[in-house]
Design a protein around this motif. Structure first.
Motif, PDB file in Angstrom:
ATOM      1  N   ILE A 370      16.882  24.444 -56.324  1.00  0.00           N
ATOM      2  CA  ILE A 370      15.801  23.807 -57.093  1.00  0.00           C
ATOM      3  C   ILE A 370      16.243  23.704 -58.548  1.00  0.00           C
ATOM      4  O   ILE A 370      16.695  24.684 -59.149  1.00  0.00           O
ATOM      5  CB  ILE A 370      14.495  24.602 -56.944  1.00  0.00           C
ATOM      6  CG1 ILE A 370      14.031  24.501 -55.479  1.00  0.00           C
ATOM      7  CG2 ILE A 370      13.415  24.076 -57.894  1.00  0.00           C
ATOM      8  CD1 ILE A 370      12.786  25.273 -55.147  1.00  0.00           C
ATOM      9  N   HIS A 371      16.161  22.504 -59.073  1.00  0.00           N
ATOM     10  CA  HIS A 371      16.667  22.211 -60.412  1.00  0.00           C
ATOM     11  C   HIS A 371      15.545  21.583 -61.236  1.00  0.00           C
ATOM     12  O   HIS A 371      15.119  20.461 -60.954  1.00  0.00           O
ATOM     13  CB  HIS A 371      17.866  21.256 -60.317  1.00  0.00           C
ATOM     14  CG  HIS A 371      18.896  21.695 -59.310  1.00  0.00           C
ATOM     15  ND1 HIS A 371      19.912  22.555 -59.608  1.00  0.00           N
ATOM     16  CD2 HIS A 371      19.020  21.402 -57.978  1.00  0.00           C
ATOM     17  CE1 HIS A 371      20.649  22.771 -58.521  1.00  0.00           C
ATOM     18  NE2 HIS A 371      20.121  22.085 -57.516  1.00  0.00           N
ATOM     19  N   ARG A 372      15.078  22.305 -62.253  1.00  0.00           N
ATOM     20  CA  ARG A 372      13.977  21.814 -63.098  1.00  0.00           C
ATOM     21  C   ARG A 372      14.493  21.514 -64.504  1.00  0.00           C
ATOM     22  O   ARG A 372      15.301  22.262 -65.054  1.00  0.00           O
ATOM     23  CB  ARG A 372      12.865  22.861 -63.189  1.00  0.00           C
ATOM     24  CG  ARG A 372      12.235  23.258 -61.867  1.00  0.00           C
ATOM     25  CD  ARG A 372      11.129  24.297 -62.082  1.00  0.00           C
ATOM     26  NE  ARG A 372      10.610  24.788 -60.814  1.00  0.00           N
ATOM     27  CZ  ARG A 372      11.139  25.801 -60.131  1.00  0.00           C
ATOM     28  NH1 ARG A 372      12.204  26.437 -60.603  1.00  0.00           N
ATOM     29  NH2 ARG A 372      10.606  26.193 -58.992  1.00  0.00           N
ATOM     30  N   PHE A 373      13.975  20.409 -65.083  1.00  0.00           N
ATOM     31  CA  PHE A 373      14.346  20.023 -66.448  1.00  0.00           C
ATOM     32  C   PHE A 373      13.077  19.702 -67.234  1.00  0.00           C
ATOM     33  O   PHE A 373      12.154  19.066 -66.702  1.00  0.00           O
ATOM     34  CB  PHE A 373      15.267  18.793 -66.433  1.00  0.00           C
ATOM     35  CG  PHE A 373      16.548  19.022 -65.685  1.00  0.00           C
ATOM     36  CD1 PHE A 373      17.695  19.444 -66.350  1.00  0.00           C
ATOM     37  CD2 PHE A 373      16.619  18.823 -64.308  1.00  0.00           C
ATOM     38  CE1 PHE A 373      18.879  19.668 -65.663  1.00  0.00           C
ATOM     39  CE2 PHE A 373      17.805  19.042 -63.612  1.00  0.00           C
ATOM     40  CZ  PHE A 373      18.938  19.468 -64.294  1.00  0.00           C
ATOM     41  N   ASN A 374      13.046  20.133 -68.520  1.00  0.00           N
ATOM     42  CA  ASN A 374      11.878  19.813 -69.350  1.00  0.00           C
ATOM     43  C   ASN A 374      12.115  18.503 -70.098  1.00  0.00           C
ATOM     44  O   ASN A 374      13.150  17.849 -69.921  1.00  0.00           O
ATOM     45  CB  ASN A 374      11.551  20.973 -70.299  1.00  0.00           C
ATOM     46  CG  ASN A 374      12.669  21.236 -71.301  1.00  0.00           C
ATOM     47  OD1 ASN A 374      13.537  20.388 -71.542  1.00  0.00           O
ATOM     48  ND2 ASN A 374      12.653  22.424 -71.900  1.00  0.00           N
ATOM     49  N   ARG A 375      11.182  18.138 -70.957  1.00  0.00           N
ATOM     50  CA  ARG A 375      11.239  16.840 -71.640  1.00  0.00           C
ATOM     51  C   ARG A 375      12.461  16.726 -72.559  1.00  0.00           C
ATOM     52  O   ARG A 375      12.883  15.623 -72.903  1.00  0.00           O
ATOM     53  CB  ARG A 375       9.959  16.604 -72.440  1.00  0.00           C
ATOM     54  CG  ARG A 375       9.723  17.601 -73.573  1.00  0.00           C
ATOM     55  CD  ARG A 375       8.336  17.435 -74.163  1.00  0.00           C
ATOM     56  NE  ARG A 375       8.062  16.055 -74.499  1.00  0.00           N
ATOM     57  CZ  ARG A 375       6.835  15.554 -74.684  1.00  0.00           C
ATOM     58  NH1 ARG A 375       5.779  16.333 -74.536  1.00  0.00           N
ATOM     59  NH2 ARG A 375       6.663  14.302 -75.014  1.00  0.00           N
ATOM     60  N   ASP A 376      13.043  17.854 -72.973  1.00  0.00           N
ATOM     61  CA  ASP A 376      14.238  17.831 -73.819  1.00  0.00           C
ATOM     62  C   ASP A 376      15.526  17.900 -73.001  1.00  0.00           C
ATOM     63  O   ASP A 376      16.600  18.162 -73.537  1.00  0.00           O
ATOM     64  CB  ASP A 376      14.196  19.013 -74.808  1.00  0.00           C
ATOM     65  CG  ASP A 376      12.985  18.929 -75.731  1.00  0.00           C
ATOM     66  OD1 ASP A 376      12.697  17.808 -76.212  1.00  0.00           O
ATOM     67  OD2 ASP A 376      12.326  19.967 -75.944  1.00  0.00           O
ATOM     68  N   ASN A 377      15.381  17.676 -71.680  1.00  0.00           N
ATOM     69  CA  ASN A 377      16.523  17.680 -70.747  1.00  0.00           C
ATOM     70  C   ASN A 377      17.199  19.045 -70.676  1.00  0.00           C
ATOM     71  O   ASN A 377      18.385  19.147 -70.398  1.00  0.00           O
ATOM     72  CB  ASN A 377      17.540  16.594 -71.130  1.00  0.00           C
ATOM     73  CG  ASN A 377      18.402  16.183 -69.927  1.00  0.00           C
ATOM     74  OD1 ASN A 377      17.973  16.303 -68.783  1.00  0.00           O
ATOM     75  ND2 ASN A 377      19.605  15.714 -70.186  1.00  0.00           N
ATOM     76  N   GLU A 378      16.431  20.091 -70.936  1.00  0.00           N
ATOM     77  CA  GLU A 378      16.947  21.453 -70.823  1.00  0.00           C
ATOM     78  C   GLU A 378      16.600  21.988 -69.438  1.00  0.00           C
ATOM     79  O   GLU A 378      15.483  21.779 -68.943  1.00  0.00           O
ATOM     80  CB  GLU A 378      16.309  22.359 -71.886  1.00  0.00           C
ATOM     81  CG  GLU A 378      16.665  21.962 -73.309  1.00  0.00           C
ATOM     82  CD  GLU A 378      15.769  22.646 -74.343  1.00  0.00           C
ATOM     83  OE1 GLU A 378      16.182  22.686 -75.504  1.00  0.00           O
ATOM     84  OE2 GLU A 378      14.667  23.116 -73.989  1.00  0.00           O
ATOM     85  N   LYS A 379      17.552  22.672 -68.820  1.00  0.00           N
ATOM     86  CA  LYS A 379      17.300  23.214 -67.485  1.00  0.00           C
ATOM     87  C   LYS A 379      16.349  24.402 -67.586  1.00  0.00           C
ATOM     88  O   LYS A 379      16.541  25.290 -68.413  1.00  0.00           O
ATOM     89  CB  LYS A 379      18.614  23.633 -66.823  1.00  0.00           C
ATOM     90  CG  LYS A 379      18.454  23.879 -65.332  1.00  0.00           C
ATOM     91  CD  LYS A 379      19.754  23.782 -64.565  1.00  0.00           C
ATOM     92  CE  LYS A 379      19.456  23.866 -63.077  1.00  0.00           C
ATOM     93  NZ  LYS A 379      20.646  23.874 -62.254  1.00  0.00           N
ATOM     94  N   VAL A 380      15.311  24.357 -66.763  1.00  0.00           N
ATOM     95  CA  VAL A 380      14.286  25.398 -66.765  1.00  0.00           C
ATOM     96  C   VAL A 380      14.450  26.208 -65.488  1.00  0.00           C
ATOM     97  O   VAL A 380      14.404  25.660 -64.382  1.00  0.00           O
ATOM     98  CB  VAL A 380      12.874  24.763 -66.806  1.00  0.00           C
ATOM     99  CG1 VAL A 380      11.808  25.848 -66.829  1.00  0.00           C
ATOM    100  CG2 VAL A 380      12.740  23.847 -68.006  1.00  0.00           C
ATOM    101  N   VAL A 381      14.654  27.505 -65.616  1.00  0.00           N
ATOM    102  CA  VAL A 381      14.891  28.338 -64.439  1.00  0.00           C
ATOM    103  C   VAL A 381      13.573  28.753 -63.792  1.00  0.00           C
ATOM    104  O   VAL A 381      13.415  28.732 -62.577  1.00  0.00           O
ATOM    105  CB  VAL A 381      15.724  29.588 -64.809  1.00  0.00           C
ATOM    106  CG1 VAL A 381      15.938  30.468 -63.578  1.00  0.00           C
ATOM    107  CG2 VAL A 381      17.065  29.175 -65.406  1.00  0.00           C
TER     108      VAL A 381
END
Length: 419
Positions: A370-381
């Motif tokens: 599972i790969h999540r990214f926020n609005r700043d294209n930072e990976k969210v764990v």
């Protein structure tokens, strides 16, 4: 095995089915198949399919169905399955006695009694050899519409030839499941149609002939055993006298080429150029009508069953409904109503939050986790808030479908962009 009869207004006037496990328990299948001890080899008994056809026609006969009114018949078979006819079987098929069920006449007609089917994944070495022989995976895709896949028929034939050359030698004709079923009604070997033939790693999809380099890489003398492919809407000929005598079909009833289940879905849903259909199942499938395809290492290009000059693209995504159900259970207390409310409470675009969710190794693309990214294209764990998670899942799945469709040549029109 399912049957449906429609009248000239396309109204359904009869439907029925035979359930392999329940109605034909003597074959001891589970889900209609045998999963072998290596967990890679998956087959179905050919005679079970024949017996199922006998059974469904007898059910129709006992219900009073008027076979004499049938003007034409056609069908669809699971893609990638294959049937191996033993030398001399053409005469048995042609001269089957109408006093006997077809199953009784054809008992000794198959050189391979258990057909490899779409679930089989035992041909990895044959796939590597085929790609190498033709100059690589991308070159194979450029010829046949797909890189080498374990379930594709060319690789299954190569396995049979390498492991049982005497069985291959005894085989006079190789059918796909679709052309096999058509053969039963025709009383002769039915040709493979372009669309189903595109799922074999053997057909040159641009020229609509067998690729000599692919044939030679799989087995010797293969072209003769496959016969010449035909357009998917070809009228193959009248029904075999067997069915007129046993069931009362009109001798003028026409047999139209059978095709694969995926091409049949495109035809049945009446897709036109620019349309995309998405089947949301355990695996999600996307298919579309396409004019100028660009075959890639992911996805498949098949000949269009409705228009032989155009193509259909097919993409399969393994992480489909099971992934959606897991997020529903984790984020919406197992309720689709709660899931829908959470989805509706967030805005399109999800404020820039995006997720890609793969519980199992995905087919398109080859990725897991599972790969999540926020609005700043930072990976969210860590997890997103539950409503953000739900929208990230849905939007991520559908964006992936569009991106991979575009890679295969799908063009988003200006009208779509305005919308």
């Amino acid at each position: 095995l399912k049957v449906i009869a429609i009248d000239e207004q396309l109204r359904v006037i009869y439907e029925d089915n035979v359930h392999f496990d329940k109605d034909l328990p003597e074959f001891k299948t589970q889900g209609g198949v045998y999963i072998h001890s290596d967990r890679l080899t998956v087959t179905s008994p050919v005679l079970m399919w024949v017996k199922a056809l006998d059974m469904i026609l007898e059910k129709m006969k006992s219900s009073g169905f008027d076979f004499s009114q049938v003007r034409a018949l056609s069908g669809a078979g699971q893609q990638h399955g294959s049937v191996y006819w033993k030398e001399g079987s053409i005469q048995t098929l042609k001269n089957a006695s109408s006093k006997l069920p077809l199953y009784e006449s054809l008992k000794a007609c198959f050189s391979v009694s258990n057909s490899p089917i779409w679930m089989d994944s035992s041909t990895t070495s044959q796939c590597s050899a085929l790609e190498k022989a033709v100059g690589g995976a991308q070159h194979l895709a450029a010829i046949t519409g797909s890189r080498a896949y374990e379930r594709f028929t060319g690789n299954q034939i190569a396995k049979i030839y390498s492991q049982n050359p005497e069985v291959y030698t005894q085989t006079e004709r190789i059918s796909l499941v679709s052309s096999f079923a058509a053969s039963l009604f025709l009383g002769a070997y039915a040709p493979i149609d372009y669309s189903d033939g595109s799922g074999m790693n053997l057909l040159h999809i641009w020229e609509k002939v067998w690729s000599v380099s692919c044939l030679d890489a799989c087995a010797p003398g293969l072209e003769e055993k496959l016969g010449r492919p035909v357009p998917s809407h070809s009228v193959l000929g009248p029904i075999s006298p067997y069915y007129s005598q046993r069931y009362g079909f009109s001798p003028d009833c026409k047999i139209v080429a059978f095709t694969g289940d995926n091409p049949a879905s495109l035809a049945g849903m009446r897709l036109q150029e620019g349309d995309i259909a998405i089947s949301l199942g355990t695996s999600d499938t996307l298919f579309l009508w396409i004019q100028e395809p660009t075959p890639a290492l992911e996805g498949h290009i098949l000949c269009n069953p409705v228009d032989s000059q155009t193509y259909m693209a097919l993409l399969c995504f393994k992480n489909g409904s099971l992934m959606r159900e897991r997020i529903r259970d984790d984020c919406a207390s197992g309720s689709w109503d709660e899931f829908s409310k959470a989805l509706s409470s967030t805005v399109a675009g999800n404020n820039g939050n995006l997720g890609f969710y793969f519980d199992v190794m995905e087919i398109t693309p080859e990725a897991v986790g599972i790969h999540r990214f926020n609005r700043d294209n930072e990976k969210v764990v860590s997890d997103f808030p539950r409503e953000v998670e739900i929208r990230a899942l849905i939007e991520g799945q559908f964006m992936a479908k569009r991106i991979h469709a575009e890679k295969l040549g799908y063009k988003v029109s200006k009208y779509d962009q305005k919308l």
